[in-house]
Design a protein around this motif. Structure first.
Motif, PDB file in Angstrom:
ATOM      1  N   TYR A 115       0.826  -1.204   0.000  1.00 31.53           N
ATOM      2  CA  TYR A 115       0.000   0.000   0.000  1.00 31.53           C
ATOM      3  C   TYR A 115       0.865   1.260   0.000  1.00 31.53           C
ATOM      4  N   ALA A 116       1.932   1.260   0.822  1.00 29.97           N
ATOM      5  CA  ALA A 116       2.820   2.418   0.879  1.00 29.97           C
ATOM      6  C   ALA A 116       3.516   2.644  -0.459  1.00 29.97           C
ATOM      7  N   HIS A 117       3.870   1.557  -1.132  1.00 27.64           N
ATOM      8  CA  HIS A 117       4.520   1.647  -2.448  1.00 27.64           C
ATOM      9  C   HIS A 117       3.583   2.295  -3.467  1.00 27.64           C
ATOM     10  N   GLU A 118       2.359   1.825  -3.545  1.00 20.06           N
ATOM     11  CA  GLU A 118       1.435   2.342  -4.554  1.00 20.06           C
ATOM     12  C   GLU A 118       0.989   3.772  -4.234  1.00 20.06           C
ATOM     13  N   LEU A 119       0.813   4.088  -2.967  1.00 23.07           N
ATOM     14  CA  LEU A 119       0.467   5.469  -2.613  1.00 23.07           C
ATOM     15  C   LEU A 119       1.586   6.427  -3.007  1.00 23.07           C
ATOM     16  N   ALA A 120       2.829   5.958  -2.941  1.00 27.13           N
ATOM     17  CA  ALA A 120       3.951   6.801  -3.359  1.00 27.13           C
ATOM     18  C   ALA A 120       3.869   7.144  -4.840  1.00 27.13           C
ATOM     19  N   HIS A 121       3.366   6.219  -5.647  1.00 30.60           N
ATOM     20  CA  HIS A 121       3.205   6.515  -7.071  1.00 30.60           C
ATOM     21  C   HIS A 121       2.170   7.623  -7.276  1.00 30.60           C
ATOM     22  N   LEU A 153      18.427  -1.357  -0.493  1.00 30.13           N
ATOM     23  CA  LEU A 153      16.996  -1.238  -0.215  1.00 30.13           C
ATOM     24  C   LEU A 153      16.274  -2.469  -0.756  1.00 30.13           C
ATOM     25  N   SER A 154      16.215  -2.611  -2.070  1.00 31.63           N
ATOM     26  CA  SER A 154      15.698  -3.808  -2.726  1.00 31.63           C
ATOM     27  C   SER A 154      16.207  -3.806  -4.162  1.00 31.63           C
ATOM     28  N   THR A 159      16.478  -1.482 -10.147  1.00 26.12           N
ATOM     29  CA  THR A 159      16.416  -1.982 -11.526  1.00 26.12           C
ATOM     30  C   THR A 159      15.022  -1.966 -12.138  1.00 26.12           C
ATOM     31  N   ALA A 160      13.958  -2.014 -11.301  1.00 29.56           N
ATOM     32  CA  ALA A 160      12.583  -2.161 -11.807  1.00 29.56           C
ATOM     33  C   ALA A 160      12.508  -3.350 -12.752  1.00 29.56           C
ATOM     34  N   GLU A 178      10.333   3.779  -9.338  1.00 29.18           N
ATOM     35  CA  GLU A 178      10.197   2.596  -8.493  1.00 29.18           C
ATOM     36  C   GLU A 178      11.086   2.699  -7.259  1.00 29.18           C
ATOM     37  N   GLY A 179      12.248   3.327  -7.388  1.00 23.30           N
ATOM     38  CA  GLY A 179      13.066   3.566  -6.215  1.00 23.30           C
ATOM     39  C   GLY A 179      12.373   4.472  -5.215  1.00 23.30           C
ATOM     40  N   PHE A 180      11.684   5.491  -5.721  1.00 24.78           N
ATOM     41  CA  PHE A 180      10.903   6.406  -4.887  1.00 24.78           C
ATOM     42  C   PHE A 180       9.811   5.637  -4.142  1.00 24.78           C
ATOM     43  N   ALA A 181       9.110   4.773  -4.864  1.00 27.97           N
ATOM     44  CA  ALA A 181       8.020   4.005  -4.254  1.00 27.97           C
ATOM     45  C   ALA A 181       8.546   2.978  -3.260  1.00 27.97           C
ATOM     46  N   GLU A 182       9.698   2.392  -3.548  1.00 26.47           N
ATOM     47  CA  GLU A 182      10.273   1.418  -2.626  1.00 26.47           C
ATOM     48  C   GLU A 182      10.771   2.089  -1.338  1.00 26.47           C
ATOM     49  N   PHE A 183      11.254   3.320  -1.462  1.00 31.93           N
ATOM     50  CA  PHE A 183      11.654   4.015  -0.239  1.00 31.93           C
ATOM     51  C   PHE A 183      10.424   4.334   0.605  1.00 31.93           C
TER      52      PHE A 183
END
Length: 211
Positions: A115-121, A153-154, A159-160, A178-183
Motif C-alpha cells: 500500500y505504501a509503495h502504490e500510494l507513493a506513485h 533497499l531492494s 532496476t525495476a 520505483e526507487g521512490f516508491a520502494e523508499f
C-alpha cells in the motif's frame, strides 16, 4: 492526525464500500491502509489527493493480476501482483497482500508495504518528484549504489527489473520512480525505525521530509 488524514481516510472508506467485498475483507483492507496513512505527513497526503484518481479493490491477487494484464502490465516472471498504479488515470488497484512478514526488513510482500509503495506513485504521479535532480542524486548514491554489491533497499528499487520491461532495460525514469516508491515502502510500510532508515539513507530521508 490532521484534516488531510481525515480526508484520505474518508476517501478510502467510501471506495471500499463501492466495491463488492466481504465485510471481513473490507475491514482488513481499511485497517491496513489506516496503518500506512497514519505514518504519512500532511504534505505527502496532500500530494496523494492531487495525484490520486481513486481506488480499485480486489478480493484476491488473481483478480488484481488479471486486471493488470488487461491494462498491459505484467510481472516478467508471472508473479501475482499486490498492487498497481495507473499513471494514465491515477487509480490504484490493491489487494490485501500477505499476512506474513516479507523477504527482508522492508517487508517486500506485506500488505502495508504494498500500500505504501502504490500510494507513493500517487504522490509522484508522472515523475513529479522522482524525476528531479535532487532525487536522482539520492537514488544513485543510496539506492542504486555499487551494482556488484547486494541492494541496500531492494533489487526492484534499483532496476525495476520485474515490470513489463523485464525483457529489456527499463528507462531511467521508471527506475527512479520505483526507487521512490520502494523508499516509501520502507518508510511508511515497514516496521524499521525511522532513525535507522535515516542513518542508512540520509539523502532519501531528507528528500521525503520536504514532501
Amino acid at each position: 492526525w490532521t484534516q488531510a488524514h481525515d480526508s484520505i481516510a474518508s476517501m478510502i472508506s467510501d471506495s471500499l464500500h463501492q466495491h463488492d467485498l466481504p465485510h471481513e475483507v473490507r475491514e482488513k483492507f481499511q485497517k491496513t491502509m489506516h496503518i500506512v496513512v497514519s505514518k504519512m505527513p500532511e504534505g505527502a497526503l496532500n500530494h496523494i489527493r492531487q495525484g490520486l484518481g481513486g481506488f480499485r479493490w480486489f478480493k484476491t491477487k488473481n483478480e488484481l493480476t488479471a486486471d493488470a494484464h488487461k491494462r498491459g502490465v505484467m510481472l516478467g516472471d508471472g508473479t501475482l501482483m499486490l498492487g498497481i498504479f495507473s499513471h494514465e488515470d491515477g487509480t490504484i488497484g490493491l489487494n490485501g497482500g500477505q499476512e506474513e512478514a516479507g523477504m527482508d526488513r522492508y517487508e517486500w510482500n506485506k500488505a502495508e508495504g504494498a500500500y505504501a509503495h502504490e500510494l507513493a506513485h500517487a504522490i509522484d504521479r508522472r515523475g513529479k518528484f522522482s524525476n528531479t535532480p535532487e532525487w536522482q542524486k539520492a537514488w544513485e548514491k543510496e539506492i542504486m549504489g555499487i551494482f556488484s554489491e547486494p541492494p541496500r533497499l531492494s533489487e526492484y528499487a534499483r532496476t525495476a527489473s520485474s515490470t513489463k520491461y523485464a525483457l529489456r532495460e527499463p528507462p531511467i525514469g521508471t527506475k527512479l520512480s520505483e526507487g521512490f516508491a520502494e523508499f516509501s515502502r520502507a518508510l511508511y510500510g515497514s516496521g524499521v525505525p525511522w532513525q535507522e532508515i535515516k542513518q542508512k539513507f540520509p539523502l532519501c530521508f531528507a528528500y521525503f521530509g520536504k514532501l
